[in-house]
Enzyme design. Structure first.
Site, short mmCIF file in Angstrom:
data_model
loop_
_atom_site.label_atom_id
_atom_site.label_comp_id
_atom_site.label_asym_id
_atom_site.label_seq_id
_atom_site.Cartn_x
_atom_site.Cartn_y
_atom_site.Cartn_z
N TRP A 281 0.82 -1.21 0.00
CA TRP A 281 0.00 0.00 0.00
C TRP A 281 0.86 1.26 0.00
O TRP A 281 0.39 2.33 0.31
CB TRP A 281 -0.93 0.00 1.22
CG TRP A 281 -2.14 -0.84 1.03
CD1 TRP A 281 -3.35 -0.44 0.55
CD2 TRP A 281 -2.29 -2.24 1.30
NE1 TRP A 281 -4.22 -1.50 0.50
CE2 TRP A 281 -3.60 -2.62 0.96
CE3 TRP A 281 -1.43 -3.22 1.79
CZ2 TRP A 281 -4.09 -3.91 1.10
CZ3 TRP A 281 -1.91 -4.50 1.92
CH2 TRP A 281 -3.22 -4.84 1.58
N CYS A 316 -6.87 -4.38 -1.96
CA CYS A 316 -8.08 -5.12 -1.56
C CYS A 316 -8.85 -5.75 -2.73
O CYS A 316 -9.31 -6.87 -2.64
CB CYS A 316 -9.00 -4.26 -0.71
SG CYS A 316 -9.80 -2.93 -1.61
N HIS A 375 -13.63 -0.35 0.38
CA HIS A 375 -12.92 -1.59 0.69
C HIS A 375 -13.71 -2.73 0.05
O HIS A 375 -14.94 -2.74 0.11
CB HIS A 375 -12.80 -1.78 2.20
CG HIS A 375 -12.12 -3.07 2.57
ND1 HIS A 375 -10.94 -3.48 1.97
CD2 HIS A 375 -12.44 -4.06 3.44
CE1 HIS A 375 -10.58 -4.64 2.46
NE2 HIS A 375 -11.47 -5.02 3.36
N ASP A 398 -13.02 -12.22 3.88
CA ASP A 398 -12.15 -11.15 3.42
C ASP A 398 -10.71 -11.63 3.44
O ASP A 398 -10.20 -12.02 4.48
CB ASP A 398 -12.34 -9.93 4.35
CG ASP A 398 -11.64 -8.68 3.84
OD1 ASP A 398 -10.83 -8.79 2.90
OD2 ASP A 398 -11.90 -7.60 4.38
N ASN A 438 -20.42 0.28 10.44
CA ASN A 438 -21.27 1.01 11.40
C ASN A 438 -20.58 2.02 12.32
O ASN A 438 -21.25 2.59 13.17
CB ASN A 438 -21.98 0.01 12.33
CG ASN A 438 -23.14 -0.65 11.65
OD1 ASN A 438 -24.01 0.03 11.11
ND2 ASN A 438 -23.15 -1.96 11.63
N TYR A 562 -5.98 4.96 -1.10
CA TYR A 562 -7.43 4.74 -1.03
C TYR A 562 -7.83 4.23 0.35
O TYR A 562 -8.99 4.24 0.72
CB TYR A 562 -7.91 3.78 -2.13
CG TYR A 562 -7.66 2.32 -1.84
CD1 TYR A 562 -8.67 1.53 -1.29
CD2 TYR A 562 -6.44 1.72 -2.10
CE1 TYR A 562 -8.45 0.19 -1.01
CE2 TYR A 562 -6.22 0.39 -1.83
CZ TYR A 562 -7.23 -0.37 -1.28
OH TYR A 562 -7.01 -1.69 -1.00
#
Length: 730
Positions: A281, A316, A375, A398, A438, A562
């Site tokens: 990243w 991702c 994501h 994931d 959330n 990002y």
């Protein structure tokens, strides 16, 4: 087992070593004697197998009925819990009165019947649904036709087939023949299978579609690109089975989609197990392919399968794209999800803490949490017999390494339904996913006397939009409602209270004071702009009071990954704004291309942070927003007739929009069923000039196909193009 073969070390706890490689085999004796064999014994006097026909061509009955005709593999591939046909030719007619034979399916090095890795099948009169069995459907001369049913819960992988014949002195077996190897996959068409999906259109999309759409960009500027999953391409199925060997998943556990998803989410990334993709990243992709250059999963999986070393590099959507290929290839229905404004919360307390300094600027030293513009993760469809009723269906998995779970970088499967209702006590990793969609953002500032003042709580920024590709088309389907109730509704509050009751930490606001600012509102808008051009940011104040105020305003423009992590600040601007009573006022700040171009990262992503202090009251207003520049696209054209088996030509064009020369440019082009990935390097593309690349190829199959291209160089990434092509029948 021959004596010179090395026996593996045994431990005191188990009679056999663990059986966790689909690739390894044991030796199976062709003659298994019951005792001493009398002198006159001749195996040729007994029933002998001359040939076995597997009906394994794409147009033949098995692959047609099992929806496996698109796999580019010469072997038989069937789905579990559904009958398939084989034919056995003997040396003479089979006589059920005197001849006795059975089938044996074996997988791995240490097959055991109680583990489901050694399966003897006697020939009977009926097939019971979802249980192993075989019956004769047809007899002619020396041949018989068998219908074989596999168990709906059996191990998924590559089995070896033997036919065994009983004689008074021992068992005669066929010799090892790779031509009769049989792959058994999950079966979403079978009601007894844990991955059963009852809608044909959904099965076509989530199991059989080999291209997909990835949504990226940000909430205010949604972008999309195609991705080639390529789950049917040559050797991809073997590569996916190898991933389970790599993860050392016991073969007996490979009939369980929950276990498979859990170990796969760890092995897709290279952290702690040398898995498939190394993440990067930091915008330096030396010795590897930049994440934005990949156009699909096939190259990555095949490179890993041959080199056994992590493939560099992914972010991702690359992890999610490869994970989706893995799941669909094995027959588990799967889809790729994008969550816009995704919280990466370092201490799972359902709140992202953004700390401001005295002047109201973001203090980057102590702010640890980040908001990802977007994501990507996956959902896999399955029943959850390990959870209470009602939590089956879509499960979040994931493969992007963010946090550890049970000591490894992995996440899921977590029930989407459980996340929506706040039941985060159910395995696996539901609290982490709940926080991703959330969390609240809390802006706070520590005064000189150490008192922490909360300036603003933003409860709606995170998880604003959750999407996936629509069924049967390239459009976007919003699924936010699957993850959360309407913002501010009674149900949403209840779900939050449930999540807190089940141990999600929600910090109390003691030792802090919070009085929301009510009489002045501030917001800002960023003009849509193309990469390389100037644009403006407009800051709007609404003074709802009857007082005149002045606001000292700071704008900070940052170039960000990002993931919301800042690389550097490229724009600082402060001004004093006069706010007249009961009115709105707007202020423009111009951003020049020369200010941002030299530092731009590959997603052309900015993050603006505006804070204002109302001098008369001391109150602080804070707003943040991410924005993405428009990136130019590649144009793809085709020439000649588009007919399966005939040569066609494809042209890729690109015009350099930047005020600089592009150097060391790499183009990639792929299209499942049309052409394997091709690459081409260009040394230089001058300003405003156009490059043209011509490619010849021969499409394999008729039907609607997709060509996908990407362009990559240090100054410009995430340049894509695509084209739908209809290939005609010859």
């Amino acid at each position: 087992m021959s004596t010179n073969e090395k026996k593996p070390p045994l431990n005191g706890r188990r009679a056999l070593p663990s059986n966790n490689s689909n690739d390894e085999e044991n030796e199976v004796p062709e003659m298994e004697a019951f005792g001493l064999i009398p002198r006159g014994f001749n195996p040729r006097d007994y029933l002998r197998v001359v040939d076995i026909h597997m009906f394994k061509d794409p147009h033949e009955i098995n692959k047609q009925q099992h929806h496996t005709d698109r796999y580019y593999s010469p072997k038989l591939i069937v789905r579990r819990g559904q009958p398939f046909q084989i034919q056995i030719d003997f040396n003479r007619p089979y006589n059920p009165e005197t001849d006795q034979f059975w089938l044996e399916y074996l997988i791995g090095r240490y097959p055991q019947q109680n583990k489901g890795t050694y399966i003897p099948i006697l020939v009977g009169d009926v097939l019971r649904p979802g249980e192993w069995g075989a019956k004769i459907t047809y007899r002619e001369n020396n041949s018989i036709r068998l219908s074989i049913m596999s168990s709906a819960t059996c191990v998924v992988g590559k089995f070896r087939l033997y036919v065994a014949v009983w004689t008074p002195f021992g068992i005669l077996r066929t010799h090892r023949n790779a031509e009769t190897d049989t792959y058994i996959l999950f079966n979403p068409w079978c009601q007894q299978d844990a991955v059963y999906l009852d809608d044909e259109k959904e099965r076509e999309e989530y199991v059989l579609n080999d291209v997909g759409i990835i949504f990226h960009g940000n909430i205010n500027d949604i972008k999309f690109r195609s991705w080639s999953y390529g789950q049917f391409e040559e050797n991809v199925l073997d590569a996916c089975l190898f991933l389970m060997d790599k993860a050392e998943l016991e073969l007996s556990g490979r009939g369980n989609p929950i276990k498979i998803c859990r170990v796969a989410s760890a092995v897709i990334n290279s952290r702690d197990d040398n898995g498939v993709i190394a993440g990067s990243w930091d915008n330096t992709y030396t010795y590897g392919v930049p994440p934005s250059a990949w156009t699909g999963s096939v190259d990555i999986l095949l490179e890993y399968y041959s080199s056994k070393q992590p493939v560099r590099y992914g972010q991702c959507w690359v992890f999610a794209g490869v994970f989706n290929t893995f799941l669909r290839c094995l027959g588990i229905p799967a889809r790729l999800i994008t969550n816009y404004s995704s919280a990466h919360d370092n201490n799972a307390n359902l709140q992202l803490d953004f700390f401001l300094d005295d002047e109201g600027k973001l203090d980057t030293k102590i702010t640890k949490d980040s908001v990802w513009n977007y994501h990507c993760w996956n959902e896999a469809w399955m029943t959850r017999p390990d959870l209470p009723v009602g939590f089956g269906g879509w499960q979040v998995v994931d493969g992007t390494p963010q946090e550890t779970s049970d000591g490894m970088y992995r996440c899921g499967p977590a029930s989407v339904q459980a996340i929506k209702h706040g039941h985060v006590c159910f395995q696996f990793d539901a609290p982490f996913v709940y926080a991703e969609v959330n969390s609240d953002i809390v802006y706070s500032r520590r005064e000189k006397n150490g008192i922490q003042v909360i300036e603003k709580i933003d409860t709606t920024h995170i998880g604003q939009l959750i999407v996936t590709k629509e069924i049967g088309g390239d459009g976007m389907m919003e699924i936010t409602e699957e993850y959360k109730f309407q913002e501010g509704s009674e149900e949403e509050r209840l779900a939050l209270e449930t999540a807190v009751m089940y141990g999600i930490k929600k910090q109390t606001t003691q030792d802090t004071t919070y009085q929301p600012q009510t009489d002045v509102d501030m917001e800002f808008q960023v003009q849509k702009a193309i990469l390389g051009s100037d644009f403006k940011v407009t800051i709007i104040f609404r003074n709802k009071s009857h007082n005149q105020y002045t606001a000292t305003t700071y704008l900070s423009g940052n170039i960000v990954f990002y993931t919301g992590v800042t690389k550097n600040e490229f724009k600082k601007h402060s001004f004093s704004a006069k706010l007249e009573p009961s009115s709105s006022s707007a202020f423009d700040v111009v951003i020049k291309s020369s200010e941002y171009l030299s530092d731009l990262l590959d997603q052309a992503s900015f993050h603006f942070f505006v804070t204002a202090r109302i001098n008369e009251t001391g109150k602080i207003l804070a707003v943040q927003k991410a924005t993405v520049l428009e990136i130019p696209t590649l144009r793809i054209k085709t020439q000649g007739e588009l007919v399966a088996g005939k040569e066609m030509s494809v042209t890729v064009e690109f015009t350099n929009p930047l005020k600089q020369i592009l150097e060391n440019v790499t183009l990639r082009l792929e299209g499942p069923g049309i052409l394997r990935t091709m690459k081409k390097e260009f040394r230089k593309i001058p300003m405003n000039s156009t490059l043209i690349w011509d490619v010849k190829c021969i499409p394999k199959k008729p039907g609607l196909r997709k060509l996908i291209a990407s362009l990559n160089c240090d100054a410009l990434r995430h340049v894509y193009g695509e084209l739908n092509v209809q290939i005609q029948k010859p």
